[in-house]
Design a protein around this motif. Structure first.
Motif, PDB file in Angstrom:
ATOM      1  N   SER A   1      -0.577   0.157  13.641  1.00  0.00           N
ATOM      2  CA  SER A   1       0.681   0.379  13.133  1.00  0.00           C
ATOM      3  C   SER A   1       0.642   0.475  11.409  1.00  0.00           C
ATOM      4  O   SER A   1       1.336   1.135  10.917  1.00  0.00           O
ATOM      5  CB  SER A   1       1.746  -0.787  13.705  1.00  0.00           C
ATOM      6  OG  SER A   1       2.949  -0.853  13.048  1.00  0.00           O
ATOM      7  N   CYS A   2       0.021  -0.389  10.886  1.00  0.00           N
ATOM      8  CA  CYS A   2      -0.160  -0.263   9.408  1.00  0.00           C
ATOM      9  C   CYS A   2      -0.648   1.175   8.996  1.00  0.00           C
ATOM     10  O   CYS A   2      -0.266   1.566   8.008  1.00  0.00           O
ATOM     11  CB  CYS A   2      -0.965  -1.288   8.978  1.00  0.00           C
ATOM     12  SG  CYS A   2      -0.578  -3.240   9.206  1.00  0.00           S
ATOM     13  N   GLN A  48      -0.224   3.968  10.219  1.00  0.00           N
ATOM     14  CA  GLN A  48       0.602   5.044  10.482  1.00  0.00           C
ATOM     15  C   GLN A  48       1.939   4.600   9.652  1.00  0.00           C
ATOM     16  O   GLN A  48       2.900   5.376   9.572  1.00  0.00           O
ATOM     17  CB  GLN A  48       1.095   4.940  11.872  1.00  0.00           C
ATOM     18  CG  GLN A  48      -0.102   5.487  12.662  1.00  0.00           C
ATOM     19  CD  GLN A  48       0.020   5.320  14.222  1.00  0.00           C
ATOM     20  OE1 GLN A  48       1.157   4.696  14.579  1.00  0.00           O
ATOM     21  NE2 GLN A  48      -0.933   5.484  15.120  1.00  0.00           N
ATOM     22  N   ALA A  49       1.984   3.612   9.049  1.00  0.00           N
ATOM     23  CA  ALA A  49       3.288   3.344   8.201  1.00  0.00           C
ATOM     24  C   ALA A  49       3.394   4.062   7.017  1.00  0.00           C
ATOM     25  O   ALA A  49       2.571   4.247   6.255  1.00  0.00           O
ATOM     26  CB  ALA A  49       3.114   1.678   7.738  1.00  0.00           C
ATOM     27  N   ASP A  50       4.659   4.340   6.659  1.00  0.00           N
ATOM     28  CA  ASP A  50       5.208   4.967   5.367  1.00  0.00           C
ATOM     29  C   ASP A  50       4.679   4.008   4.059  1.00  0.00           C
ATOM     30  O   ASP A  50       4.571   4.377   3.145  1.00  0.00           O
ATOM     31  CB  ASP A  50       6.300   5.392   5.447  1.00  0.00           C
ATOM     32  CG  ASP A  50       6.626   6.420   6.268  1.00  0.00           C
ATOM     33  OD1 ASP A  50       5.805   7.361   6.878  1.00  0.00           O
ATOM     34  OD2 ASP A  50       7.724   6.431   6.971  1.00  0.00           O
ATOM     35  N   GLU A  51       4.923   2.650   4.380  1.00  0.00           N
ATOM     36  CA  GLU A  51       4.564   1.819   3.488  1.00  0.00           C
ATOM     37  C   GLU A  51       3.529   0.708   3.788  1.00  0.00           C
ATOM     38  O   GLU A  51       3.842  -0.375   4.360  1.00  0.00           O
ATOM     39  CB  GLU A  51       6.026   1.031   3.010  1.00  0.00           C
ATOM     40  CG  GLU A  51       7.097   1.827   2.618  1.00  0.00           C
ATOM     41  CD  GLU A  51       6.646   2.496   1.205  1.00  0.00           C
ATOM     42  OE1 GLU A  51       5.813   1.900   0.572  1.00  0.00           O
ATOM     43  OE2 GLU A  51       7.320   3.383   0.657  1.00  0.00           O
ATOM     44  N   PRO A  52       2.259   1.137   3.857  1.00  0.00           N
ATOM     45  CA  PRO A  52       1.296   0.491   4.325  1.00  0.00           C
ATOM     46  C   PRO A  52       1.051  -0.894   3.858  1.00  0.00           C
ATOM     47  O   PRO A  52       0.985  -2.012   4.626  1.00  0.00           O
ATOM     48  CB  PRO A  52       0.051   1.088   4.034  1.00  0.00           C
ATOM     49  CG  PRO A  52       0.222   2.212   3.238  1.00  0.00           C
ATOM     50  CD  PRO A  52       1.781   2.272   3.329  1.00  0.00           C
ATOM     51  N   GLN A  98       3.513  -3.005   2.696  1.00  0.00           N
ATOM     52  CA  GLN A  98       4.663  -3.864   3.235  1.00  0.00           C
ATOM     53  C   GLN A  98       4.539  -4.096   4.831  1.00  0.00           C
ATOM     54  O   GLN A  98       4.598  -5.168   5.367  1.00  0.00           O
ATOM     55  CB  GLN A  98       6.026  -3.168   3.086  1.00  0.00           C
ATOM     56  CG  GLN A  98       7.274  -4.003   3.801  1.00  0.00           C
ATOM     57  CD  GLN A  98       8.369  -3.275   3.718  1.00  0.00           C
ATOM     58  OE1 GLN A  98       8.713  -2.139   2.770  1.00  0.00           O
ATOM     59  NE2 GLN A  98       9.480  -3.476   4.412  1.00  0.00           N
TER      60      GLN A  98
END
Length: 205
Positions: free
Chosen positions: A173-174, A176-180, A182
């Motif tokens: 999930s991290c 693929q996150a836009d704000e890794p 956060q």
């Protein structure tokens, strides 16, 4: 004859090491599909025939790179966990979760372990290799927590599978996150709450 065989084995091992060391940054920077075997052998300073003597194809070379990254990662995590909380197994488990999320921010781990490996090797093989390297460490920490009375006695292997699933999903999930950053902070908090929820309370002692 014995000396000659050892020399040949040494040469083969050196060739394999050169290929792994050359391929790792290429796969990490460009991804599996974009890296040709010619670029790999040139970076390694070996022939294409030497590559195919060591590996049946580029996929098997990638699998070996993935395993090498996993082995190194688990060695580093084990050392960090051992130093983090030697008298507090559950604390060590939390430290291990933190270290795992931080390690997954490393470009090599991020790209090879989390992005490329599931796509190139398929989910089942990716999972099998990851479990082979990570399960022992997680099981050891859980058993230590049980022995210390921090966790109630329960099937360690089953619990390890559940926790590793949570750790892998958090890392994916991290990735693929836009704000890794956060996302890592949020996942870190969730994982610590999950670990704390497993602990034996004073009323259960």
């Amino acid at each position: 004859m014995s000396v000659n065989r050892r020399t040949q084995a040494d040469r083969s091992a050196a060739t394999r090491t050169a290929l792994l060391e050359a391929a790792t940054p290429l796969f990490a920077e460009q991804g599996f599909a974009a890296v040709g075997t010619e670029a790999i052998v040139q970076a390694a300073g070996v022939t294409r025939g030497a590559l195919y003597h060591q590996f049946t194809d580029k996929t098997e070379l990638f699998a070996a790179v993935f395993e090498a990254v996993e082995a190194d990662l688990m060695t580093r995590l084990a050392a960090l966990v051992a130093e983090a909380a030697p008298d507090d197994p559950l604390g060590a488990l939390g430290a291990g979760a933190d270290a795992w999320l931080e390690a997954c921010a490393d470009p090599v781990v991020h790209r090879i372990v989390l992005i490329e490996a599931p796509a190139v090797l398929g989910w089942a093989r990716w999972r099998e290799i990851g479990m082979r390297y990570g399960a022992g460490l997680v099981e050891a920490m859980l058993q230590a927590a049980i022995d210390a009375g921090q966790l109630r006695p329960q099937p360690v292997t089953a619990l390890a599978h559940v926790l590793i699933g949570a750790l892998d999903e958090a890392a994916l999930s991290c990735a693929q996150a836009d704000e890794p950053e956060q996302a890592r902070a949020e996942m870190r908090a969730v994982l610590h709450d999950l670990i704390a929820a497993l602990a034996v309370t004073d009323g259960q002692r």
